[in-house]
Scaffold this active site. Structure first.
Site, PDB file in Angstrom:
ATOM      1  N   HIS A 282     -20.634   5.039   8.902  1.00 47.10           N
ATOM      2  CA  HIS A 282     -21.922   4.876   8.207  1.00 47.10           C
ATOM      3  C   HIS A 282     -23.121   5.165   9.105  1.00 47.10           C
ATOM      4  CE1 HIS A 282     -19.898   3.301   4.741  1.00 47.10           C
ATOM      5  NE2 HIS A 282     -19.407   2.261   5.396  1.00 47.10           N
TER       6      HIS A 282
ATOM      7  N   ASP B   6     -11.284   5.349   4.098  1.00 53.37           N
ATOM      8  CA  ASP B   6     -11.985   4.075   3.968  1.00 53.37           C
ATOM      9  C   ASP B   6     -12.543   3.981   2.535  1.00 53.37           C
ATOM     10  OD1 ASP B   6     -13.613   1.940   5.985  1.00 53.37           O
ATOM     11  OD2 ASP B   6     -14.700   2.440   4.154  1.00 53.37           O
TER      12      ASP B   6
END
Ligand code: X5A
Ligand code: ZN
Length: 688
Positions: free
Chosen positions: A137, A174
């Site tokens: 991220h 993920d």
């Protein structure tokens, strides 16, 4: 050929934690790393790996992706007071800082780069890095979603810079969208980024418009960013496999990476408090295996998320055990993707059809599909929302504890005592690492009689019978799990196949045999009538007709010699069929003069190893002798050579494959990739 699996880990990365109250961050705990590592130690997997030390990333490493301003700001965090740390944290979304996190973040990047070094320098074949903080991220100038530096994005740049790697595939399994990775490589055709993620029409964190399937990349990078948004929770093994078979794998083979990096987050597994998905930990064995024949086996898995400690530890073990080469546990009950998953897969394929040959014949979206759902989502949630400090997502906690999800522990995956044995005529030397197989005992009169009845029509009757007895013995040893794989060079593939399958289906041990025949030739299909065997034959013979519900003649105009058509068949027809069928034995036959491209055959051989506890019996016509050594090597788990970037399959083959797929999807749900008539098709129950 490089051997071994690296494990990169250092306990130091457990030495930071959340120091204040923040419901959005409380799941990111040091125990995530300790339980994962302990599970690897307790299961004996850790000691089978090559342990590689971590290092601190240099500024130069970090600056491959991040800005100097950002790096300088993070550098100051170790000396900040608690209050200043909190203030510093507040400029970013869903992340926390700690006096030791900068140190750990440098180790997380450094661990990832150590892994890339070991794989690229061929000290090991593949490996996994267990790291904290995660990375996918984080952005050029921002921490985000528990991530400080973008470990995997840095690794991709580093591999390009230091090893001249031309193409990198990043697979992000993920459950969150790794928007940091997407931003970094959006316009870069040398890095193909694939991510699936919980999306729920943009209502799930990070709630970005650009996480949808229509963000395909920009400029030169158009087509090299692939998002599969999950619009419902509860996605399961079938949904994940369908996304691999119908989106990722065809593109990955067409792309032909030199290196595969996995953003290995396990919050996409069952029990995770973030993901709310239903895929079981053993699915990661398959996801890993399906990637292990790309890039000559160069695969680096790097931990990202995963917040249910039980599920996380099991999933990590499944991944590492697969990297080590142990047989995959057969996934049971694959009812096919749910309607919502098929819809997402359909959307991605159609958004990418202009960029990838493998999608050139994918169905377009109905015009109505495109706008309506997004509008609904946008009403609720205006675009441009960066993140919210949690808010909605704590619903669960407001109501109290989450329902505890339970699932069975993944089964053990014992490797049989003998890996690969060979039966070669005339006492030829076995290939490296293989034992010659010889019968332990004289065949029983019952078996001999049966063989005599069925198989002694030729002139060299007794010789043939003896050879067939050896084969039968071999099948039995495989069924008893004494031997994993067999390879036999025989004077008649058809006879040998008929004999082996007949024997296999009459013993009580084997109840489903998958027969794969590569090349033209008469293949008896009568034993497929009761479903105890299914037969897929890839050939250039158009006349081949389907002889039963379980017989699948695949016609390719140039037969197996067209690599693109052959791989398309393998990835999007054969594999989904095989997975759904769940064979207890795979029989792989190489017909005489099949014309199959050598390395494509090896890819097929390698890929099929994820089925039937890794039990494959390969039968090859004597004339195909040149395939023996390489096939034995593939059976032993050595990665097949890359095929080179694939071109377009013949248009007429694409049409006939698509027709075949459509016919088969009625019975075999894992072949579904298109939301054909909006709801009338029988996808599996709306299980969410
Ligand atoms: C690496 C990772 C998740 C952040 C969730 C924030 N981050 N709500 O899984
Ligand atoms: Zn995640």
């Amino acid at each position: 050929m490089a051997m071994g699996t690296a494990l990169v880990y250092d306990e130091e990365m457990t030495k930071y934690k959340l120091l204040w109250v923040d419901p959005a961050c409380k799941i990111e705990v040091p125990e995530r790393l300790t339980v994962s590592h302990e599970a690897l130690v307790l299961s004996g997997l850790a000691e089978r790996c090559v342990s590689i030390p971590v290092r601190e990333a240099t500024d130069g490493d970090i600056l491959l992706v991040h800005s100097e301003e950002y790096l300088e700001a993070v550098k100051k965090t170790p000396s900040l007071s608690l209050e200043d740390l909190m203030t510093f944290t507040q400029q970013y979304g869903d992340v926390y800082f700690h006096p030791n996190i900068y140190h750990c973040a440098k180790l997380a990047v450094g661990a990832t780069l150590q892994l890339v070094d070991s794989v690229m320098m061929e000290k090991v074949k593949n490996g996994m890095a267990l790291v904290r903080p995660p990375g996918h991220h984080s952005q050029r100038s921002a921490a985000n979603g528990f991530c400080v530096f973008n470990n995997v994005a840095i690794a991709a740049c580093y591999a390009k810079k230091n090893y001249g790697v031309k193409r990198v595939l990043i697979v992000d399994w993920d459950v969150h969208h790794g928007q940091g990775v997407q931003y970094q490589f959006e316009d870069d055709p040398s890095v193909l980024y694939f991510s699936w993620h919980r999306y729920e029409h943009q209502s799930y964190w990070p709630k970005l418009r650009e996480s949808d399937y229509d963000s395909v990349g920009k400029d030169k990078g158009a087509g090299f960013n692939i998002n599969v948004p999950w619009n419902k929770v509860g996605m399961d093994n079938s949904d994940y496999l369908a996304a691999f078979f119908h989106v990722l794998l065809p593109v990955a083979y067409e792309f032909c990476p030199d290196l595969v990096l996995v953003c290995a987050g396990f919050d996409s597994a069952i029990g995770d408090p973030e993901g709310h998905m239903c895929a079981t930990p053993d699915i990661f064995a398959h996801l890993t295996h399906l990637l292990m024949n790309l890039a000559g086996g160069k695969l680096c898995a790097v931990l990202e998320g995963g917040y249910n400690l039980t599920s996380l530890a099991q999933s990590v073990c499944q991944t590492v055990q697969t990297l080590l080469g142990d047989p995959c546990p057969p996934p049971k009950e694959l009812p096919g993707p749910c309607k919502s998953a098929v819809e997402s897969i359909h959307c991605v394929r159609s958004a990418h059809k202009q960029y990838w040959c493998c999608f050139s014949h994918a169905a377009d979206l109905p015009v109505s599909e495109r706008s309506t759902k997004r509008c609904k989502a946008e009403e609720k949630q205006p675009t441009g929302v960066e993140h919210t400090g949690g808010g909605v997502q704590e619903e669960d906690e407001v109501k109290g504890e989450e329902l505890e999800v339970v699932w069975p522990e993944p089964p053990l995956r014992p490797a049989p005592p003998a890996h690969t044995v060979v039966v070669l005529p005339g006492g030829e030397a076995p290939p490296d690492g293989c034992k010659p197989f010889t019968s332990q005992h004289t065949p029983s009169p019952v078996i001999l009689n049966r063989l005599r009845e069925s198989f002694s029509e030729g002139s060299d009757g007794e010789d043939t019978l003896t050879a067939l007895c050896v084969l039968i013995d071999l099948v039995e040893e495989m069924e008893r799990n004494k031997i994993r794989n067999g390879l036999a060079l025989v004077d008649s593939v058809s006879t040998a196949m008929r004999c082996a399958v007949q024997h296999a289906v009459t013993t009580s041990l084997t109840n489903r045999v998958l027969l794969v025949c590569v090349g033209d030739g008469v293949v008896p299909a009568h034993f497929t009538h009761d479903g105890k065997a299914i037969l897929v034959q890839i050939s250039a013979k158009e006349s081949e007709v389907q002889k039963s519900k379980y017989h699948f003649p695949v016609y390719l105009k140039k037969g197996c010699s067209d690599v693109a058509g052959f791989m398309q068949t393998v990835l999007s027809i054969l594999l989904p069929l095989a997975y759904e069928y769940n064979p207890s034995l795979v029989l792989l036959a190489l017909m005489p003069h099949s014309g199959v491209f050598h390395d494509a055959w090896l890819q097929l051989t390698g890929l099929l190893q994820s089925l039937a506890h890794g039990h494959t019996l390969v039968l090859m016509q004597e004339s195909e002798k040149v395939f023996v050594n390489s096939t034995a090597s593939a059976l032993q788990g050595n990665p097949a050579p890359s095929l080179g970037p694939l071109g377009a399959p013949l248009p007429e083959d694409m049409v006939s494959l698509e027709r075949l797929r459509q016919r088969m999807q009625q019975d075999w749900k894992l072949l579904q990739n298109t939301d054909g008539d909006m709801g009338t098709k029988s996808t599996s129950d709306e299980h969410r």
